[in-house]
Design a protein around this motif. Structure first.
Motif, PDB file in Angstrom:
ATOM      1  N   THR A 406       0.813  -1.216   0.000  1.00 60.38           N
ATOM      2  CA  THR A 406       0.000   0.000   0.000  1.00 60.38           C
ATOM      3  C   THR A 406       0.849   1.271   0.000  1.00 60.38           C
ATOM      4  O   THR A 406       0.357   2.335  -0.363  1.00 60.38           O
ATOM      5  N   THR A 452      -1.066   5.500  -0.853  1.00 58.21           N
ATOM      6  CA  THR A 452      -2.428   5.336  -0.337  1.00 58.21           C
ATOM      7  C   THR A 452      -2.796   6.569   0.465  1.00 58.21           C
ATOM      8  O   THR A 452      -1.920   7.221   1.053  1.00 58.21           O
ATOM      9  N   GLN A 454      -5.004   6.292   2.939  1.00 53.80           N
ATOM     10  CA  GLN A 454      -5.673   5.713   4.106  1.00 53.80           C
ATOM     11  C   GLN A 454      -4.712   5.392   5.244  1.00 53.80           C
ATOM     12  O   GLN A 454      -5.014   4.578   6.102  1.00 53.80           O
ATOM     13  N   ASP A 461      -3.482  -4.086  11.566  1.00 51.41           N
ATOM     14  CA  ASP A 461      -4.147  -4.249  10.269  1.00 51.41           C
ATOM     15  C   ASP A 461      -3.161  -4.540   9.148  1.00 51.41           C
ATOM     16  O   ASP A 461      -3.221  -3.943   8.085  1.00 51.41           O
ATOM     17  N   LYS A 466      -6.674  -1.585   1.187  1.00 57.24           N
ATOM     18  CA  LYS A 466      -6.677  -0.131   1.099  1.00 57.24           C
ATOM     19  C   LYS A 466      -6.695   0.319  -0.355  1.00 57.24           C
ATOM     20  O   LYS A 466      -6.285  -0.421  -1.258  1.00 57.24           O
ATOM     21  N   ARG A 467      -7.165   1.539  -0.548  1.00 59.86           N
ATOM     22  CA  ARG A 467      -7.070   2.155  -1.871  1.00 59.86           C
ATOM     23  C   ARG A 467      -5.614   2.460  -2.166  1.00 59.86           C
ATOM     24  O   ARG A 467      -4.907   3.044  -1.331  1.00 59.86           O
TER      25      ARG A 467
END
Length: 592
Positions: A406, A452, A454, A461, A466-467
């Motif tokens: 990410t 990302t 986010q 996590d 995630k985007r």
């Protein structure tokens, strides 16, 4: 008595009773100026003497922080006046700052961050302690470490001009793993670099957890931290949930090169809990020409320095110009042909620090072109013989995780000297000067970057979806006489979508990719992509696969779906070429 006379009498009496400050004597100051001291006092020469003001002045001078002791004393003089004596004991001048207790942060770095607040040549000031202490704590935090306490920040009694800063770094108490049943404890300890007694580094512990997660032996990896057992120490626990690493599969496979094929696969990526990989793959394509067989072995802990050993022995069919799910095929099925590549490879890689590794491998193959009897001379390239390639590579991996990264980046450089002994040629290769033994030198450079919006992954996590905006660039060049099958190839599921597999080839390669990955669920994402690049400067055009001698780049774009399955990630992409024609690509694994 008249009213006017009474008023004059009251004024005269008040003036007779009023006492004033006649002088202020300041003693004991050496470096702090008289003006600075007087500016801090409310009491002034010529003003009335007020005891409350003297009490406030005592506190104000203490608050300046420059004085170890402050005494403000009034003494009466003739004529209703007062002398105010201010006795001061200054803190000593700082000539040296000594830092003790630091092991992970250099003393020089600590002195640099406190320089705005205290440095040699200054008068020691109590008011500098808090901002200087905060600066030290902030420095530790930025480096991923923590301070349990600053026990002392004061001049030494035996050497008053030396300021002693005594630090207590937070250290690791115990390190434990919960939930691992099949994986041997000794294997997990090879992955966890944090040891009991080490200064506690959040970054190092997170890297340990990522290392566990990146093995794919565990479905989830989380952590718990207990700071209560002993002051200045933390107990660390990695909580893991193991996943199934052994597989036995019998079925059908759709592959960009092998088309529809029957598969028997037996593998285990954590064989008997040792972390070693053993695998046997048997693939029989519907076109015939015999099976593909692979025997693979990986030992990630070959020696005490975490050297990884990879060995592969195989006899594989590689289908050139294979058309899979194609709505517009530039060649007919009879123009597909294959190469049987029989040989093996052995390679070693070793980490250097947390993000850098290097590797050395050797590959030897015998290549034989098959299934060419039904094709015309312009529909295939035959160059049969032996090839050997050595590879020296360097990888810098700063991704937050290896699977579905990410954020972070990944950089790889490979230099590959090779030789080929070509004994038979045919098709479009007839007449080319490749018969005999020749050498070549190939260079590859690849860079990947991930963004990302986010936030960073945390130990809670590590497997979060995630985007992500993912970017990749690959560039390569070959010098010398290189066989057709050792060139760069562009086109297909992992290079240039919207085009057939191996649509472009040559001695030079440039490929760029941008992907926007949007998770719908944890195991399911929608992907938009743009590919731009190609390969050029190689062998002749084959059938409708026109080639370019000079740089020639092509555009591909489209949408795709990504799935996480118990058998690994799967990608299905619908790509469009620069003419708007579509092609579906199927990929077992991740793109990058």
């Amino acid at each position: 008595m008249s009213t006017a006379l009474l008023s004059l009498a009251i004024i005269a009496t008040a003036q007779a009773q009023t006492t004033v400050v006649k002088e202020i004597v300041i003693q004991g100051n050496r470096r702090v100026s008289r003006e600075a001291i007087l500016a801090a006092m409310r009491t002034k020469v010529g003003q009335p003497y007020v005891q409350e003001n003297l009490d406030r002045d005592q506190r104000a001078l203490d608050d300046l922080g420059f004085f170890e002791a402050v005494s403000v004393r009034p003494s009466p003089l003739e004529g209703n006046s007062w002398r105010i004596t201010v006795d001061l004991t200054e803190w000593p001048e700082v000539k040296e700052i000594r830092v003790v207790g630091n092991s992970v942060i250099k003393t020089e770095d600590i002195l640099n961050v406190i320089k705005p607040f205290i440095k040699p040549g200054d008068v020691y000031n109590l008011n500098s302690l808090r901002p200087a202490s905060d600066a030290i704590r902030s420095l530790y935090s930025k480096k991923g470490f923590f301070l349990a306490a600053i026990e002392e920040f004061a001049p030494l009694k035996e050497s008053p001009n030396t300021v002693n800063i005594a630090l207590v770094e937070t250290r690791v108490g115990t390190v434990s793993v919960q939930g691992a049943r099949a994986t041997r404890d000794s294997v997990i300890r090879r992955l966890i670099k944090t040891r009991s007694g080490d200064p506690y580094s959040e970054n190092k512990w997170v890297n340990d957890l990522r290392r566990l997660y990146n093995t794919s032996w565990f479905e989830s990896v989380t952590t718990s931290i207990d700071p209560e057992r002993e002051a200045g120490k933390v107990d660390l626990t990695a909580n893991v949930k193991e996943t199934k690493t052994g597989q036995f599969n019998v079925g059908l496979q759709l592959d960009p090169r092998n088309k529809l094929a029957g598969v028997i696969r037996l593998s285990d990526t954590n064989f008997r809990g040792t972390g070693q990989t053993v695998g046997i793959n048997y693939i029989q394509a519907t076109q015939g020409s015999g099976p593909s067989v692979d025997l693979d072995y990986v030992n990630p802990f070959f020696d005490s320095k975490d050297t990884a050993l990879r060995v592969s022995i195989y006899s594989r069919l590689v289908f050139r110009f294979a058309n899979v799910f194609s709505s517009s095929s530039p060649t007919s099925s009879s123009s597909d042909y294959n190469e049987r590549r029989t040989g093996g490879s052995i390679g070693f890689s070793r980490p250097v620090g947390d993000s850098l590794s290097y590797g050395l491998s050797v590959r030897y193959e015998n290549v034989k072109t098959n299934n060419v009897s039904a094709t015309g001379a312009d529909r295939f390239i035959q160059q049969d013989g032996d090839v050997g390639v050595a590879s020296l590579g360097f990888i810098r991996n700063r991704r937050d995780r290896d699977i579905d990264a990410t954020r972070g980046d990944w950089l790889k450089l490979d230099v590959e000297p090779g030789y080929a002994n070509i004994t038979d040629v045919g098709g479009a290769a007839a007449g080319t000067n490749v018969i005999g033994t020749h050498t070549f030198f190939r260079t590859n450079l690849e860079f990947r970057k991930y963004f990302t919006d986010q936030g960073k992954l945390t130990p809670k996590d590590l497997d979060a979806a995630k985007r992500v905006l993912a970017l990749r660039a690959k560039v390569g060049s070959i010098q010398g006489t290189v066989p057709f099958f050792e060139q760069f190839f562009a086109g297909g599921a992992d290079t240039l979508r919207g085009y057939p597999e191996d649509r472009f080839w040559g001695r030079n390669q440039l490929l760029t990719t941008a992907e926007v990955r949007y998770p719908i669920q944890k195991a399911f994402s929608i992907i938009g992509f743009v590919d731009y690049g190609g390969a050029w400067g190689g062998y002749n055009t084959v059938n409708d696969f026109t080639q370019s001698a000079g740089i020639s780049l092509h555009l591909g774009y489209g949408m795709g779906l990504s799935f996480r399955t118990p058998l690994g990630p799967i990608r299905v992409d619908l790509g469009f070429d620069e003419r708007g024609k579509s092609r579906t690509h199927f990929l077992i694994g991740t793109s990058f």
